[in-house]
Write a protein that holds these residues in place. Structure first.
Motif, mmCIF file in Angstrom:
data_model
loop_
_atom_site.group_PDB
_atom_site.id
_atom_site.type_symbol
_atom_site.label_atom_id
_atom_site.label_comp_id
_atom_site.label_asym_id
_atom_site.label_seq_id
_atom_site.Cartn_x
_atom_site.Cartn_y
_atom_site.Cartn_z
ATOM 1 N N PHE A 81 0.808 -1.214 0.000
ATOM 2 C CA PHE A 81 0.000 0.000 0.000
ATOM 3 C C PHE A 81 0.845 1.269 0.000
ATOM 4 O O PHE A 81 0.590 2.201 0.752
ATOM 5 C CB PHE A 81 -0.954 -0.025 1.200
ATOM 6 C CG PHE A 81 -1.760 -1.285 1.277
ATOM 7 C CD1 PHE A 81 -2.773 -1.542 0.379
ATOM 8 C CD2 PHE A 81 -1.465 -2.250 2.236
ATOM 9 C CE1 PHE A 81 -3.506 -2.719 0.434
ATOM 10 C CE2 PHE A 81 -2.183 -3.431 2.312
ATOM 11 C CZ PHE A 81 -3.208 -3.664 1.404
ATOM 12 N N SER A 82 1.831 1.301 -0.860
ATOM 13 C CA SER A 82 2.700 2.466 -0.978
ATOM 14 C C SER A 82 2.048 3.473 -1.921
ATOM 15 O O SER A 82 2.250 3.447 -3.135
ATOM 16 C CB SER A 82 4.073 2.038 -1.504
ATOM 17 O OG SER A 82 4.928 3.139 -1.596
ATOM 18 N N THR A 83 1.243 4.358 -1.359
ATOM 19 C CA THR A 83 0.486 5.310 -2.170
ATOM 20 C C THR A 83 0.076 6.494 -1.306
ATOM 21 O O THR A 83 0.016 6.395 -0.079
ATOM 22 C CB THR A 83 -0.775 4.639 -2.756
ATOM 23 O OG1 THR A 83 -1.510 5.602 -3.519
ATOM 24 C CG2 THR A 83 -1.676 4.100 -1.661
ATOM 25 N N ASN A 84 -0.224 7.595 -1.971
ATOM 26 C CA ASN A 84 -0.739 8.772 -1.269
ATOM 27 C C ASN A 84 -2.210 9.029 -1.584
ATOM 28 O O ASN A 84 -2.750 10.072 -1.234
ATOM 29 C CB ASN A 84 0.081 10.014 -1.653
ATOM 30 C CG ASN A 84 1.487 9.970 -1.076
ATOM 31 O OD1 ASN A 84 1.662 9.678 0.098
ATOM 32 N ND2 ASN A 84 2.476 10.247 -1.908
ATOM 33 N N LYS A 85 -2.860 8.084 -2.251
ATOM 34 C CA LYS A 85 -4.250 8.296 -2.653
ATOM 35 C C LYS A 85 -5.180 8.283 -1.437
ATOM 36 O O LYS A 85 -4.857 7.732 -0.375
ATOM 37 C CB LYS A 85 -4.663 7.238 -3.669
ATOM 38 C CG LYS A 85 -3.928 7.406 -4.998
ATOM 39 C CD LYS A 85 -4.495 6.537 -6.094
ATOM 40 C CE LYS A 85 -3.788 6.803 -7.420
ATOM 41 N NZ LYS A 85 -4.351 6.018 -8.534
ATOM 42 N N LYS A 86 -6.342 8.898 -1.607
ATOM 43 C CA LYS A 86 -7.288 9.070 -0.506
ATOM 44 C C LYS A 86 -7.841 7.738 -0.012
ATOM 45 O O LYS A 86 -7.938 7.489 1.193
ATOM 46 C CB LYS A 86 -8.438 9.980 -0.957
ATOM 47 C CG LYS A 86 -9.489 10.226 0.115
ATOM 48 C CD LYS A 86 -10.584 11.157 -0.388
ATOM 49 C CE LYS A 86 -11.643 11.381 0.698
ATOM 50 N NZ LYS A 86 -12.722 12.279 0.223
ATOM 51 N N ILE A 87 -8.218 6.889 -0.952
ATOM 52 C CA ILE A 87 -8.784 5.578 -0.603
ATOM 53 C C ILE A 87 -7.774 4.492 -0.941
ATOM 54 O O ILE A 87 -7.284 4.405 -2.072
ATOM 55 C CB ILE A 87 -10.102 5.319 -1.359
ATOM 56 C CG1 ILE A 87 -11.145 6.384 -1.006
ATOM 57 C CG2 ILE A 87 -10.634 3.921 -1.061
ATOM 58 C CD1 ILE A 87 -11.561 6.415 0.449
ATOM 59 N N ILE A 88 -7.466 3.668 0.042
ATOM 60 C CA ILE A 88 -6.502 2.577 -0.123
ATOM 61 C C ILE A 88 -7.242 1.283 0.201
ATOM 62 O O ILE A 88 -7.692 1.093 1.339
ATOM 63 C CB ILE A 88 -5.297 2.755 0.821
ATOM 64 C CG1 ILE A 88 -4.624 4.119 0.582
ATOM 65 C CG2 ILE A 88 -4.300 1.623 0.627
ATOM 66 C CD1 ILE A 88 -3.595 4.479 1.630
ATOM 67 N N GLY A 89 -7.381 0.433 -0.795
ATOM 68 C CA GLY A 89 -8.237 -0.726 -0.607
ATOM 69 C C GLY A 89 -7.553 -2.063 -0.820
ATOM 70 O O GLY A 89 -6.475 -2.151 -1.407
ATOM 71 N N GLU A 90 -8.206 -3.081 -0.320
ATOM 72 C CA GLU A 90 -7.858 -4.461 -0.669
ATOM 73 C C GLU A 90 -9.151 -5.262 -0.733
ATOM 74 O O GLU A 90 -10.191 -4.834 -0.225
ATOM 75 C CB GLU A 90 -6.831 -5.045 0.297
ATOM 76 C CG GLU A 90 -7.304 -5.282 1.720
ATOM 77 C CD GLU A 90 -7.080 -6.731 2.140
ATOM 78 O OE1 GLU A 90 -7.590 -7.616 1.429
ATOM 79 O OE2 GLU A 90 -6.419 -6.952 3.175
ATOM 80 N N ALA A 91 -9.095 -6.442 -1.351
ATOM 81 C CA ALA A 91 -10.335 -7.167 -1.654
ATOM 82 C C ALA A 91 -10.171 -8.670 -1.452
ATOM 83 O O ALA A 91 -10.302 -9.454 -2.384
ATOM 84 C CB ALA A 91 -10.771 -6.870 -3.090
ATOM 85 N N SER A 92 -9.904 -9.048 -0.207
ATOM 86 C CA SER A 92 -9.746 -10.472 0.125
ATOM 87 C C SER A 92 -11.121 -11.058 0.433
ATOM 88 O O SER A 92 -11.711 -10.788 1.480
ATOM 89 C CB SER A 92 -8.814 -10.636 1.325
ATOM 90 O OG SER A 92 -7.539 -10.096 1.046
ATOM 91 N N THR A 93 -11.618 -11.876 -0.468
ATOM 92 C CA THR A 93 -13.033 -12.237 -0.441
ATOM 93 C C THR A 93 -13.403 -13.299 0.587
ATOM 94 O O THR A 93 -14.588 -13.525 0.834
ATOM 95 C CB THR A 93 -13.472 -12.724 -1.836
ATOM 96 O OG1 THR A 93 -12.647 -13.832 -2.231
ATOM 97 C CG2 THR A 93 -13.347 -11.618 -2.852
ATOM 98 N N PHE A 94 -12.400 -13.943 1.192
ATOM 99 C CA PHE A 94 -12.737 -14.952 2.200
ATOM 100 C C PHE A 94 -12.810 -14.359 3.604
ATOM 101 O O PHE A 94 -13.111 -15.083 4.560
ATOM 102 C CB PHE A 94 -11.768 -16.134 2.128
ATOM 103 C CG PHE A 94 -12.387 -17.311 1.442
ATOM 104 C CD1 PHE A 94 -12.692 -18.474 2.129
ATOM 105 C CD2 PHE A 94 -12.709 -17.246 0.099
ATOM 106 C CE1 PHE A 94 -13.291 -19.539 1.498
ATOM 107 C CE2 PHE A 94 -13.314 -18.304 -0.547
ATOM 108 C CZ PHE A 94 -13.604 -19.469 0.146
ATOM 109 N N TYR A 95 -12.595 -13.063 3.744
ATOM 110 C CA TYR A 95 -12.785 -12.434 5.046
ATOM 111 C C TYR A 95 -14.221 -12.637 5.540
ATOM 112 O O TYR A 95 -14.461 -12.763 6.740
ATOM 113 C CB TYR A 95 -12.480 -10.939 4.978
ATOM 114 C CG TYR A 95 -11.017 -10.577 4.825
ATOM 115 C CD1 TYR A 95 -9.994 -11.462 5.159
ATOM 116 C CD2 TYR A 95 -10.644 -9.309 4.356
ATOM 117 C CE1 TYR A 95 -8.656 -11.110 5.026
ATOM 118 C CE2 TYR A 95 -9.305 -8.944 4.231
ATOM 119 C CZ TYR A 95 -8.320 -9.850 4.562
ATOM 120 O OH TYR A 95 -6.990 -9.487 4.428
ATOM 121 N N ILE A 96 -15.179 -12.650 4.619
ATOM 122 C CA ILE A 96 -16.586 -12.785 5.018
ATOM 123 C C ILE A 96 -16.882 -14.165 5.613
ATOM 124 O O ILE A 96 -17.879 -14.346 6.314
ATOM 125 C CB ILE A 96 -17.525 -12.493 3.826
ATOM 126 C CG1 ILE A 96 -18.957 -12.203 4.293
ATOM 127 C CG2 ILE A 96 -17.531 -13.638 2.817
ATOM 128 C CD1 ILE A 96 -19.123 -11.003 5.159
#
Length: 302
Positions: free
Chosen positions: A73-88
């Motif tokens: 997550f090396s970024t300066n953007k406002k929204i920093i996301g990830e999408a690991s679908t087995f968290y649910i």
């Protein structure tokens, strides 16, 4: 900028958006198009599965260190996301994500539950996590797999094989996210909404994230259609060696080269999923209908 302030800023770069699943509910569609927005960042590694310590990982899959995860997550953007679908499907992921960033926003995606479990089986046959190609027989093996038996050698997360058990866990896991993050910080999206009006889903999601919802995508395309492999031996070789190859590559260069993805793409064909027999569909409907109602009740409480 001073060295001290540099490291302070660097340390604050944690994800503030989590698409926590469910898989096969349009998560790749949302990930793909959110990533195009100038204020939103997702790493190329869509599903790091760093959280969810109760998920049973195998074969060196998803064994990121804290530094490995932070480096995504090396970024300066406002929204920093990830999408690991087995968290649910994890009982612990909500608390672990909250401990990491209590101010995060959560997106939960859902679809008809019978279609979901059928789609998961087809996906895992393609990926090689599942080797029992008969859907009904794979479901029959679930009890023994919950006891650690009949697990394919190349499976990356054993929980993938807990088909209906995963589905039945969704309402309680959703409640965990609501209790921790607050309903106002959670967005629910049904796959049918994406099919019927992807542009509205996209705009409403941008509004939820408080970024410019005027950003326009010219055309929305279906992402991650049902796939089947052409040659089983190639699928199995890719599954067996892809993690090892990735680790060897990371010693030399951090950025993925896409070699495994290249061969995976050569070995796939998009194909309509085979229909479930009427009897099995009714059996699954009866088993999952209460859970479907519970999920809809939670969503409609907003």
């Amino acid at each position: 900028i001073s060295k001290k302030n540099y490291f302070r800023i660097k340390m604050t770069k944690v994800p503030n958006l989590f698409i926590v699943g469910a898989p096969k509910c349009g998560t790749t569609f949302l990930y793909t198009y959110l990533k195009k927005h100038p204020d939103i960042y997702f790493p190329n590694f869509k599903e790091p599965h760093f959280f969810g310590s109760d998920l049973i990982r195998k074969n060196g899959a998803y064994d990121l260190s804290q530094k490995d995860y932070n480096d995504l997550f090396s970024t300066n953007k406002k929204i920093i996301g990830e999408a690991s679908t087995f968290y649910i499907f994890s009982k612990k992921s909500a608390q672990e994500i909250y401990n990491h960033n209590p101010k995060a926003k959560i997106i939960i995606m859902i679809r008809n539950l019978v279609d979901l479990v059928h789609s998961l089986h087809a996906q895992f046959i393609f990926s090689g996590d599942e080797i029992v190609e008969d859907f009904s027989k794979a479901l029959d093996l679930e009890k023994s797999r919950l006891n650690g038996k009949n697990i394919p050698k190349q499976t990356t997360i054993v929980n993938k094989l807990y088909y209906t058990t995963n589905i039945l866990s969704i309402p309680n896991n959703i409640e965990s996210y609501i209790n921790l993050f607050g309903i106002e910080n959670i967005r629910f999206i049904h796959l049918d909404e994406i099919k019927n009006n992807p542009r509205k889903v996209y705009k409403d999601t941008l509004d939820f994230l408080n970024v410019d919802s005027g950003f326009r995508i010219d055309t929305f395309k279906v992402v991650n259609k049902n796939k089947v492999y052409k040659y089983r031996i190639i699928r199995d070789l890719l599954k067996k060696y892809s993690i090892l190859l990735g680790k060897l590559r990371s010693v030399i260069i951090k950025k993925p080269l896409g070699i495994v993805k290249f061969f995976e793409k050569l070995n796939l064909k998009e194909q309509k999923r085979l229909d479930i027999s009427k009897d099995l569909y009714e059996k699954l409907t009866n088993k999952l209908s209460k859970t479907e109602i519970e999920i809809n009740d939670i969503i409609n409480r907003r």
